[in-house]
Scaffold this active site. Structure first.
Site, PDB file in Angstrom:
ATOM      1  CB  THR A  69      -0.978   0.216   1.123  1.00  0.00           C
ATOM      2  OG1 THR A  69      -1.883   0.979   1.224  1.00  0.00           O
ATOM      3  CG2 THR A  69      -0.393   0.007   2.705  1.00  0.00           C
ATOM      4  CE  LYS A  73      -1.335   0.682  -3.300  1.00  0.00           C
ATOM      5  NZ  LYS A  73      -2.728   0.849  -3.557  1.00  0.00           N
ATOM      6  CG  ASN A  94      -2.585  -3.989  -5.297  1.00  0.00           C
ATOM      7  OD1 ASN A  94      -2.429  -4.859  -6.293  1.00  0.00           O
ATOM      8  ND2 ASN A  94      -4.010  -3.814  -4.669  1.00  0.00           N
ATOM      9  CG  ASP A 110      -4.798  -0.334  -5.889  1.00  0.00           C
ATOM     10  OD1 ASP A 110      -5.312  -1.060  -4.743  1.00  0.00           O
ATOM     11  OD2 ASP A 110      -3.486   0.055  -5.589  1.00  0.00           O
ATOM     12  CB  ALA A 135      -0.347  10.829 -11.484  1.00  0.00           C
ATOM     13  N   GLY A 136      -0.365   8.508  -8.232  1.00  0.00           N
ATOM     14  CA  GLY A 136       0.431   7.709  -7.486  1.00  0.00           C
ATOM     15  C   GLY A 136       0.253   6.204  -8.104  1.00  0.00           C
ATOM     16  N   PRO A 161       4.357  17.254 -11.573  1.00  0.00           N
ATOM     17  CG  PRO A 161       5.930  19.016 -12.368  1.00  0.00           C
ATOM     18  CD  PRO A 161       5.267  18.516 -11.019  1.00  0.00           C
ATOM     19  N   GLY A 246     -14.369   4.170   0.330  1.00  0.00           N
ATOM     20  CA  GLY A 246     -13.064   3.677  -0.143  1.00  0.00           C
ATOM     21  C   GLY A 246     -13.097   2.018   0.039  1.00  0.00           C
TER      22      GLY A 246
END
Length: 265
Positions: A69, A73, A94, A110, A135-136, A161, A246
């Protein structure tokens, strides 16, 4: 409570922080129902020691699997000997399992879990315009899955960015012209708005985006699982917007984990 002994097979979930993880409460009852001598336990793995921790865990002979988590990742991919097509596409994993020959195989659920949760709640993304914050590791998987599920357009926001550009470049190769990146949240025309950042885990976190800028009828989804009612979801509900919690993402990953870890008889 599991009856842990010398023959117990081990699974670990790694994160930083890790207090919020819900996977042990969902998967340990699955082990019990299936009559498996196995236990999933949380491991707090600070980012500056992640490599040493995951490498050490992979040396444990009776450890069969890992869940990964936030924020590990992306980095975890380096410790997999092979990645599934889904994990390779988004560059994050993950879930990792030990193969019979001792090699480690990584996948990412995910995105599939998130989309399944949306659909089960009546929010099919097909044909919808979707805004995604983050954007992780989770955001990349969710972005790819939303486009794979037929979202008409995906607008991604991330303050980094380089990370944003890396994700939109990946998406453009698999779904040309259907995803754009932005240095500011694009909310005015979104049918669905998703928080795929950790914002909301801690009291006092700022909102990942301003729900009052969404059009009436929009759905606001959060991937933060604890607390269940994040400030973002409370604010969205107070505005009369539909909200999506979630925990739905994890609930719909459990069946995927069962198959991945070969738990079913």
């Amino acid at each position: 409570m599991p009856d842990i002994g010398g023959s117990t097979r081990l699974y670990a979930v790694l994160g930083d922080p890790v207090a919020q993880v819900r996977a042990p409460g969902l998967l340990n009852p699955v082990f019990a129902r299936l009559g498996l001598d196995a236990v999933l336990f949380p491991v707090h793995a600070p980012a500056d020691r992640f490599g040493a921790i995951i490498s050490g865990l992979q040396l444990i002979s009776n450890l069969d699997g890992l869940l990964i988590t936030v924020p590990h990742k992306f980095d975890a991919c380096r410790y997999a000997d092979e990645l599934s097509p889904a994990a390779a596409l988004v560059g994050s994993t993950n879930a990792m399992r030990r193969e019979p020959d001792g090699r480690w195989y990584g996948d990412n659920f995910d995105g599939a879990g998130f989309v399944a949760g949306l659909r089960s709640a009546g929010h099919d993304p097909r044909g919808k315009r979707v805004f995604l914050a983050g954007a992780g590791g989770a955001g990349t998987a969710i972005a790819a899955a939303l486009l794979g599920a037929g979202a008409a357009h995906l607008s991604v926001f991330d303050p980094d960015p380089d990370r944003l550009s890396a994700l939109t470049d990946r998406l453009d190769r698999s779904a040309p012209g259907r995803a754009t990146g932005s240095g500011a949240p694009r909310l005015h025309d979104a049918d669905v708005a998703v928080n795929a950042t950790p914002l909301g885990l801690n009291p006092g976190d700022p909102l990942p985006f301003a729900p009052h800028r969404l059009p009436a009828g929009a759905v606001v989804a959060d991937i933060v699982m604890r607390p269940r009612e994040t400030e973002l979801l409370r604010k969205a509900a107070s505005l009369g917007l539909s909200v999506h919690h979630g925990i739905h993402m994890l609930d719909h990953q459990v069946a995927l984990y069962r198959r991945f870890f070969r738990l079913d008889p």
